[in-house]
Design a protein around this motif. Structure first.
Motif, mmCIF file in Angstrom:
data_model
loop_
_atom_site.group_PDB
_atom_site.id
_atom_site.type_symbol
_atom_site.label_atom_id
_atom_site.label_comp_id
_atom_site.label_asym_id
_atom_site.label_seq_id
_atom_site.Cartn_x
_atom_site.Cartn_y
_atom_site.Cartn_z
ATOM 1 N N PRO A 1 0.806 -1.222 0.000
ATOM 2 C CA PRO A 1 0.000 0.000 0.000
ATOM 3 C C PRO A 1 0.843 1.280 0.000
ATOM 4 O O PRO A 1 0.453 2.276 -0.607
ATOM 5 C CB PRO A 1 -0.835 -0.112 1.276
ATOM 6 C CG PRO A 1 -0.943 -1.584 1.518
ATOM 7 C CD PRO A 1 0.375 -2.160 1.046
ATOM 8 N N SER A 2 1.991 1.248 0.656
ATOM 9 C CA SER A 2 2.853 2.438 0.671
ATOM 10 C C SER A 2 3.316 2.785 -0.738
ATOM 11 O O SER A 2 3.390 3.961 -1.104
ATOM 12 C CB SER A 2 4.048 2.233 1.600
ATOM 13 O OG SER A 2 4.806 1.105 1.198
ATOM 14 N N SER A 3 3.618 1.785 -1.534
ATOM 15 C CA SER A 3 4.022 2.007 -2.923
ATOM 16 C C SER A 3 2.831 2.386 -3.789
ATOM 17 O O SER A 3 2.947 3.228 -4.685
ATOM 18 C CB SER A 3 4.688 0.751 -3.491
ATOM 19 O OG SER A 3 5.885 0.454 -2.811
ATOM 20 N N LEU A 4 1.696 1.757 -3.532
ATOM 21 C CA LEU A 4 0.494 2.043 -4.325
ATOM 22 C C LEU A 4 0.097 3.511 -4.222
ATOM 23 O O LEU A 4 -0.306 4.107 -5.215
ATOM 24 C CB LEU A 4 -0.658 1.140 -3.889
ATOM 25 C CG LEU A 4 -0.529 -0.328 -4.251
ATOM 26 C CD1 LEU A 4 -1.635 -1.136 -3.583
ATOM 27 C CD2 LEU A 4 -0.541 -0.535 -5.765
ATOM 28 N N LEU A 5 0.215 4.084 -3.033
ATOM 29 C CA LEU A 5 -0.159 5.487 -2.868
ATOM 30 C C LEU A 5 0.710 6.397 -3.735
ATOM 31 O O LEU A 5 0.208 7.309 -4.392
ATOM 32 C CB LEU A 5 -0.071 5.914 -1.397
ATOM 33 C CG LEU A 5 -0.389 7.394 -1.135
ATOM 34 C CD1 LEU A 5 -1.797 7.759 -1.600
ATOM 35 C CD2 LEU A 5 -0.195 7.708 0.349
ATOM 36 N N VAL A 6 1.998 6.132 -3.772
ATOM 37 C CA VAL A 6 2.901 6.959 -4.577
ATOM 38 C C VAL A 6 2.604 6.754 -6.060
ATOM 39 O O VAL A 6 2.519 7.720 -6.832
ATOM 40 C CB VAL A 6 4.382 6.666 -4.246
ATOM 41 C CG1 VAL A 6 5.317 7.446 -5.158
ATOM 42 C CG2 VAL A 6 4.659 6.984 -2.775
ATOM 43 N N SER A 7 2.419 5.522 -6.458
ATOM 44 C CA SER A 7 2.101 5.246 -7.856
ATOM 45 C C SER A 7 0.791 5.912 -8.260
ATOM 46 O O SER A 7 0.696 6.517 -9.338
ATOM 47 C CB SER A 7 2.016 3.736 -8.091
ATOM 48 O OG SER A 7 1.701 3.462 -9.432
ATOM 49 N N LEU A 8 -0.206 5.825 -7.412
ATOM 50 C CA LEU A 8 -1.499 6.446 -7.708
ATOM 51 C C LEU A 8 -1.365 7.966 -7.816
ATOM 52 O O LEU A 8 -1.921 8.582 -8.742
ATOM 53 C CB LEU A 8 -2.524 6.070 -6.638
ATOM 54 C CG LEU A 8 -3.917 6.690 -6.761
ATOM 55 C CD1 LEU A 8 -4.537 6.438 -8.127
ATOM 56 C CD2 LEU A 8 -4.812 6.156 -5.635
ATOM 57 N N ALA A 9 -0.635 8.579 -6.913
ATOM 58 C CA ALA A 9 -0.432 10.030 -6.987
ATOM 59 C C ALA A 9 0.251 10.404 -8.301
ATOM 60 O O ALA A 9 -0.115 11.396 -8.948
ATOM 61 C CB ALA A 9 0.397 10.501 -5.790
ATOM 62 N N PRO B 1 -10.389 8.748 -2.152
ATOM 63 C CA PRO B 1 -10.483 9.993 -2.917
ATOM 64 C C PRO B 1 -9.510 10.089 -4.095
ATOM 65 O O PRO B 1 -9.875 10.568 -5.166
ATOM 66 C CB PRO B 1 -10.186 11.083 -1.884
ATOM 67 C CG PRO B 1 -10.489 10.465 -0.568
ATOM 68 C CD PRO B 1 -10.208 9.000 -0.723
ATOM 69 N N LEU B 2 -8.288 9.629 -3.920
ATOM 70 C CA LEU B 2 -7.310 9.733 -4.998
ATOM 71 C C LEU B 2 -7.669 8.795 -6.160
ATOM 72 O O LEU B 2 -7.551 9.172 -7.328
ATOM 73 C CB LEU B 2 -5.902 9.445 -4.464
ATOM 74 C CG LEU B 2 -4.725 10.120 -5.156
ATOM 75 C CD1 LEU B 2 -4.908 11.621 -5.315
ATOM 76 C CD2 LEU B 2 -3.439 9.822 -4.412
ATOM 77 N N ALA B 3 -8.130 7.597 -5.841
ATOM 78 C CA ALA B 3 -8.573 6.676 -6.892
ATOM 79 C C ALA B 3 -9.798 7.239 -7.603
ATOM 80 O O ALA B 3 -9.931 7.104 -8.832
ATOM 81 C CB ALA B 3 -8.878 5.304 -6.300
ATOM 82 N N ARG B 4 -10.691 7.886 -6.862
ATOM 83 C CA ARG B 4 -11.853 8.521 -7.502
ATOM 84 C C ARG B 4 -11.418 9.674 -8.397
ATOM 85 O O ARG B 4 -11.999 9.899 -9.459
ATOM 86 C CB ARG B 4 -12.862 8.987 -6.444
ATOM 87 C CG ARG B 4 -13.621 7.827 -5.804
ATOM 88 C CD ARG B 4 -14.807 8.280 -4.971
ATOM 89 N NE ARG B 4 -14.469 9.105 -3.828
ATOM 90 C CZ ARG B 4 -14.070 8.637 -2.648
ATOM 91 N NH1 ARG B 4 -13.968 7.332 -2.438
ATOM 92 N NH2 ARG B 4 -13.796 9.465 -1.654
ATOM 93 N N GLN B 5 -10.390 10.411 -7.974
ATOM 94 C CA GLN B 5 -9.864 11.500 -8.809
ATOM 95 C C GLN B 5 -9.321 10.950 -10.123
ATOM 96 O O GLN B 5 -9.548 11.526 -11.190
ATOM 97 C CB GLN B 5 -8.771 12.271 -8.058
ATOM 98 C CG GLN B 5 -8.191 13.421 -8.843
ATOM 99 C CD GLN B 5 -9.198 14.530 -9.097
ATOM 100 O OE1 GLN B 5 -10.023 14.825 -8.250
ATOM 101 N NE2 GLN B 5 -9.136 15.129 -10.266
ATOM 102 N N LEU B 6 -8.596 9.838 -10.048
ATOM 103 C CA LEU B 6 -8.089 9.226 -11.268
ATOM 104 C C LEU B 6 -9.246 8.780 -12.160
ATOM 105 O O LEU B 6 -9.245 9.045 -13.367
ATOM 106 C CB LEU B 6 -7.171 8.045 -10.946
ATOM 107 C CG LEU B 6 -6.574 7.322 -12.154
ATOM 108 C CD1 LEU B 6 -5.718 8.269 -12.993
ATOM 109 C CD2 LEU B 6 -5.754 6.118 -11.701
ATOM 110 N N ALA B 7 -10.242 8.128 -11.564
ATOM 111 C CA ALA B 7 -11.393 7.658 -12.351
ATOM 112 C C ALA B 7 -12.118 8.829 -13.022
ATOM 113 O O ALA B 7 -12.489 8.736 -14.206
ATOM 114 C CB ALA B 7 -12.348 6.880 -11.455
#
Length: 185
Positions: free
Chosen positions: A114-122, A171-177
């Motif tokens: 999850p720590s990596s996923l957050l950076v990748s998602l951002a 929220p960040l995943a929703r922003q990407l979507a």
């Protein structure tokens, strides 16, 4: 949360590493993207390690591969280096063919911490917003910048959005979507 001097050191290191880079198809210094990713990480509740990794997420991929990753590990620790490694989709130059490389990255994404996923998602949110903004400003000629072209680039960001909706909903995943939903069909 206050950031330490280690964050400052990472900011200077990132700026030095990427000094000559600009955003694809623009004159915007690449550090603007790195700052944005780090800011998004912090705004989404990430910690200093993740914020530093946000500054350095492209360091190995764009600026020296494994040797740079080794330097990142030495300067900023194993946790930062692991996130940077997890954000890297190629360790070789020239990079492998675009589509298989992206498919491999997508297949491994759900297995990342999850720590990596957050950076990748951002990172992906910032990239998707830049793509959408440029598309709105210059239209279809935008796609010439991307190895995957129009269809490949849109496919990739839609797949990323689908995966992040499952592995890191919020929220960040929703922003990407939302951003991806405004890309052309």
């Amino acid at each position: 949360m206050a950031l330490s001097k280690l964050y400052d050191e990472a900011l200077v290191y990132a700026s030095d590493l990427h000094r000559t880079q600009v955003r694809k198809g623009s004159e915007t210094p690449y550090i603007a993207h790195l700052l944005s990713v780090s800011s998004r990480v912090l705004s989404a509740g990430g910690n200093e390690i993740q914020a530093i990794a946000g500054l350095l997420h492209d360091a190995a991929e764009d600026q020296g591969g494994q040797a740079t990753l080794k330097e990142v590990r030495k300067r900023f620790g194993g946790d930062v280096a692991q996130i940077v490694a997890d954000c890297t989709d190629s360790w070789v130059e020239p990079k492998p063919a675009w589509r298989p490389r992206k498919e491999a990255y997508l297949s491994l994404l759900p297995k990342k911490a999850p720590s990596s996923l957050l950076v990748s998602l951002a990172d992906k949110v910032d990239n998707a917003e830049a793509i959408l903004n440029d598309y709105r400003n210059i239209g279809d000629q935008l796609w010439d910048r991307f190895t995957g072209g129009r269809d490949g680039t849109i496919w990739y960001y839609r797949k990323l959005s689908e995966i992040f909706d499952v592995v890191l909903p919020g929220p960040l995943a929703r922003q990407l979507a939302m951003t991806v939903s405004h890309l052309p069909s």
